[in-house]
Every structure is written in structure tokens, then in C-alpha cells.
Write an enzyme that holds these catalytic residues in place. Structure first.
Site, PDB file in Angstrom:
ATOM      1  N   HIS A  55      -2.603  12.311 -10.902  1.00 33.25           N
ATOM      2  CA  HIS A  55      -1.672  13.032 -11.765  1.00 33.25           C
ATOM      3  C   HIS A  55      -2.551  13.702 -12.819  1.00 33.25           C
ATOM      4  O   HIS A  55      -2.881  13.102 -13.851  1.00 33.25           O
ATOM      5  CB  HIS A  55      -0.682  12.089 -12.444  1.00 33.25           C
ATOM      6  N   TYR A 118       4.481  15.802 -10.071  1.00 33.06           N
ATOM      7  CA  TYR A 118       5.914  15.650 -10.349  1.00 33.06           C
ATOM      8  C   TYR A 118       6.375  16.374 -11.606  1.00 33.06           C
ATOM      9  O   TYR A 118       7.550  16.296 -11.983  1.00 33.06           O
ATOM     10  CB  TYR A 118       6.310  14.175 -10.394  1.00 33.06           C
ATOM     11  N   GLU A 233       4.310  -1.329  -7.042  1.00 35.96           N
ATOM     12  CA  GLU A 233       3.256  -1.329  -8.051  1.00 35.96           C
ATOM     13  C   GLU A 233       3.443  -2.458  -9.060  1.00 35.96           C
ATOM     14  O   GLU A 233       2.460  -3.028  -9.538  1.00 35.96           O
ATOM     15  CB  GLU A 233       3.230   0.013  -8.777  1.00 35.96           C
ATOM     16  N   HIS A 267      -0.636   2.139  -4.223  1.00 35.45           N
ATOM     17  CA  HIS A 267      -0.673   0.850  -4.909  1.00 35.45           C
ATOM     18  C   HIS A 267      -0.359  -0.298  -3.947  1.00 35.45           C
ATOM     19  O   HIS A 267      -1.243  -1.070  -3.614  1.00 35.45           O
ATOM     20  CB  HIS A 267       0.253   0.803  -6.126  1.00 35.45           C
ATOM     21  N   ASP A 318      -5.534   8.366 -10.017  1.00 41.56           N
ATOM     22  CA  ASP A 318      -4.186   8.157 -10.547  1.00 41.56           C
ATOM     23  C   ASP A 318      -4.008   8.747 -11.941  1.00 41.56           C
ATOM     24  O   ASP A 318      -3.914   9.961 -12.102  1.00 41.56           O
ATOM     25  CB  ASP A 318      -3.866   6.670 -10.520  1.00 41.56           C
TER      26      ASP A 318
END
Length: 452
Positions: A55, A118, A233, A267, A318
Site C-alpha cells: 500500500h 484501495y 490477519e 497474511h 505492506d
């Protein structure tokens, strides 16, 4: 053309190797050669890893969430802070941050990235006039840096398990399945302007942010390509999904979808032994993000059981709190050692842990990103990284110990050169566009901080 004094080929170690690259792929591998005038000469060449989960925008908030608040900090309190941070990001910020993050990844030795994207809409949730505006910004950052991009637009419809409404902080993420499919088509148009090795997959965010019907509808709209999904996760997530769907997340997904080699489950931290074995047997890639998982207090992956069942894995950065290929791999192993009170855990039987981690992540990352590489062989994408085996952290090691040294004893500064499908972005340890990209990032951060 690349001449390497040493190379880790699909067939093993070799010396004095010339690699001929054409149209982004390895056209020829010649051993026991002499360098030619036109060759790029390096010390040791390895297959480059793909960073399978990023991300990118979260890099801009690294270091801002390490102050303990009253009560018990957790993933969920971190997430609330992240939501507030996203409210101030502009398209210009998103592009500048992504470019700098991709540069950092390349200098760390990654040749490609899976951008789990996202952040879609304006603050408040109103779409941009171009629904794919922010996906286009990610594509522009990949174009500028030369990294191999697998863009993964995210379907994010609900605020939590049981189809709860989106929270205010999630408004920029939300789409119906129909609007998501429009977004994917626009992202494909943007990525089509990039080199041929770049591609688009999809990322249903998680079981808690979709519903069974929406997940099935999104999958039905795709005939091929990577599918990435966060799963298991946190213990609370497992409990919430079990209460809603009557099964644990990994258990439910394996029973209700056709999970296969196109999938990457991110994850998968909290699994039972049977879930671990069944996930491994499905052919899916486990997308492990050890640095972020440690930073957020997620817990360690069930590594030994997964490897013993033949499971495939890769690594990702991540949240990008720290971008370091070597740190991801060593943290993965160290998390297993701390849990099991043992050494040399992530290997089946006897053998090199560093080789198992590095080579496994190279192949798993390539599978997850749809790049068809992960080793140095004729016909594969020329995703390559060169390291300096004469660096002090590596110079005392035999060739068969080099990957152990890289994973456990070296820093990313041993990386000298990186190619993404033959495009050389890193030379002598520096990205070729470092100065301009870093200046743009600093400017974006100054603007962003003024708005907070």
C-alpha cells in the site's frame, strides 16, 4: 548484455556468465565466458524478487504511529489513524509517494511490485471525474521508475463482517461490484500504456470488507490473472468471520471458492494446522509481510507446517513502514525462531535457510504477480538483481553460503544493480532518477504536512 562473475541460475551456481536480454526476457545464458565491450559487468547476479503486497501511500505516515496511547494499542487503533491520514491525500501526493516508494523498493533489490490499491475516490467518497484517477497515478509512478507493476484495484464494499456500513474513514475506498468492474477496466487502460510485463489483477480486500455474493460476482467477472485477498490477519477478524459465516476465514474461502495458483492470500497469520495444510495444497501463494506483521502486532505465520505441506510463499512490504528486502526475509525466519525457541526453522529437512527463503520468495512472488519468472533461465523475464559479494558482510563466505549471508548478515546496500524485465533502473546502488523523484516526494510531503 550482462556479464556476471557469479550467477545463481535455475540449474545452480555458475561463474563468468553472460546473459543476453531481448524484449525483456532472457534470450541466452552462456557460462565460462569473457566480458564484451558492450556488457554491463557485475559481481553476482540473482533472480530479483517481486514485492507482492504494497500500500504505497502508507509510506508517507511511517513513524507517525509509534506513540503509545492510553489503553492497549493494536492493529485496529493503527487503522483508525491511517484512515484519518488518507483524508488529506491528493492525486499529486499519491503519485509522488508511489514513485518514491517504488524507487526505494528497486534500490532494495525488488524488480516488481503488487500494488494493493484501495484509495479510489475523493475525500468523503465522491468519485473523481475519472473513476480511475488514482489508479492512473500509480501507473504513472511505475512508468517513471521502471518497476514491473501488477496493479491490484481493491473491491471494498463494507465496513466490517456482516455487511456493516462503511465508516467515514473508509469512504474513499468503497465501490459496488458494478462500479468496481468499471474501475478495473479503466485501470487496465492505464496499465496498457506501460511495458508488456505490467498487468492488472483484482483484490477483493477481505472477507470482512466484501460479502459472499459480492466476492463471487467479482470473481465471475475475471477470466484470468492474479487475485489477492487479505485473510486471517488478526484474531478479531477470525472471530468476526466465524460468527458471521460459520467458519474461520481460510476454512470458509477454501470451501467456497476455487482457490488456485492465481491467488495470493495475504497474511493468513491465524490458521489452524488443517487450514495451513489445506492452503498449502491449494497451490495459492501465501503473501507474507513480516516487517509490517511485526510492526502491527499481527503475530507469526505458521511457517514450518506450511513448508512441510509444499506451500508456496512470497514477501511484501505492506504498510511500507520500512522497505528492505533483506529485513523482510530475516524477520520471517526470526519470527519463527522466537515462537519455537529454535534455530534454522524455515527449511524442509536439512539445507540453507537463506537459500530456502530467498529462492522460495523469488518463485512465489513471481507466481503471485503473474510474471512467470523467479529464476534465471532462458525465456524468463529478465528480473535481475546484482549484489557485491566483496562487501564486508559477504566477503568471507563461500558461494554456497552467499544467500545465507545476504539474508542474515547483509543490508540492502550490497545491491548494486536492478533490472525489471530488462529495464535497468538501479546502477551502482542508486536509482537512475533518484534526485528528481526524491525532490518531488519532499515537495509532496511538505504540502501534505501543511494540510494535516
Amino acid at each position: 548484455m550482462i556479464f556476471a562473475k557469479h550467477a545463481k541460475l535455475s540449474t545452480g551456481w555458475a561463474s563468468d556468465v553472460r546473459l543476453i536480454v531481448a524484449d525483456g526476457r532472457i534470450a541466452s545464458v552462456e557460462k565460462n565466458q569473457k566480458p564484451q565491450a558492450e556488457d554491463v559487468i557485475v559481481d553476482t547476479v540473482l533472480p530479483a524478487l517481486g514485492n507482492l503486497h504494497s500500500h504505497s501511500f502508507q509510506r508517507a505516515m511511517a513513524g507517525m504511529t509509534e506513540y503509545r496511547m492510553a489503553g492497549k494499542d493494536s492493529f485496529w487503533t493503527w487503522r483508525d489513524l491511517m484512515y484519518r491520514f488518507t483524508a488529506n491525500l491528493t492525486p499529486e501526493h499519491v503519485e509522488a509517494i508511489a514513485a518514491f516508494v517504488f524507487l526505494e523498493m528497486q534500490e532494495a533489490g525488488y524488480a516488481s511490485v503488487g500494488e494493493f490499491h484501495y484509495l479510489h475516490h475523493q475525500p468523503g467518497g465522491t468519485p473523481y471525474d475519472d473513476l480511475g484517477e488514482l489508479s492512473s497515478r500509480i501507473a504513472a509512478a511505475a512508468d517513471l521508475t521502471g518497476i514491473g507493476l501488477t496493479h491490484l484495484p481493491v473491491l471494498y464494499t463494507y465496513g466490517g463482517a456482516g455487511q456493516s456500513p462503511l465508516e467515514a474513514g473508509q469512504a474513499r475506498f468503497g465501490n459496488s461490484v458494478d462500479r468496481f468492474n468499471e474501475l478495473v477496466a479503466l485501470a487496465e487502460g492505464a496499465v496498457a500504456q506501460l511495458p508488456d510485463d505490467c498487468r492488472v489483477g483484482i483484490a477483493p480486500h477481505s472477507l470482512r470488507a466484501t460479502s459472499p455474493d459480492d466476492l463471487m460476482a467479482a470473481l465471475a467477472a475475471r477470466t484470468s490473472g492474479p487475485i489477492h485477498l487479505h485473510i486471517a490477519e488478526q484474531p478479531k477478524e477470525v472471530e468476526d468471520i466465524h460468527a458471521w459465516l460459520g467458519a474461520r476465514p481460510v476454512e470458509w474461502l477454501l470451501a467456497n471458492t476455487a482457490v488456485n495458483e492465481d491467488w495470493c492470500l495475504i497474511h493468513a497469520t491465524h490458521m489452524t494446522e488443517i487450514e495451513t495444510v489445506n492452503m498449502a495444497k491449494s497451490g495459492v501463494v501465501a503473501g507474507l509481510c513480516p516487517v509490517t506483521e511485526a510492526n502491527l502486532g499481527d503475530g507469526p505465520f505458521n511457517g514450518p507446517a506450511y513448508l512441510n505441506a509444499g506451500g508456496v510463499f512470497g514477501v511484501g512490504s505492506d504498510s511500507n513502514v520500512l522497505i528492505s528486502l533483506t529485513e523482510e526475509l530475516r524477520t520471517l525466519e526470526y519470527s519463527q525462531r522466537l515462537r519455537d525457541i529454535a534455530r534454522n526453522v524455515m527449511v524442509v529437512g536439512e539445507g540453507s535457510v537463506g537459500d530456502t527463503l530467498y529462492s522460495g520468495a523469488a518463485k512465489g512472488g513471481a507466481q503471485a504477480l503473474g510474471r512467470g519468472t523467479g529464476e534465471i533461465s532462458v525465456g524468463g523475464l529478465a528480473d535481475l538483481v546484482a549484489i557485491n559479494s566483496a562487501a564486508p558482510s559477504l566477503c568471507a563466505l563461500r558461494q554456497d553460503q552467499l544467500l545465507d549471508g545476504l539474508v542474515f548478515a547483509a543490508k540492502d546496500d550490497v545491491v548494486t544493480d536492478v533490472w525489471s524485465a530488462g529495464r535497468q533502473a538501479v546502477q551502482s546502488g542508486r536509482h537512475v532518477k533518484r534526485d528528481a523523484i526524491t525532490a518531488a516526494y519532499r515537495s509532496a510531503m511538505k504540502s501534505l504536512m501543511a494540510s494535516l
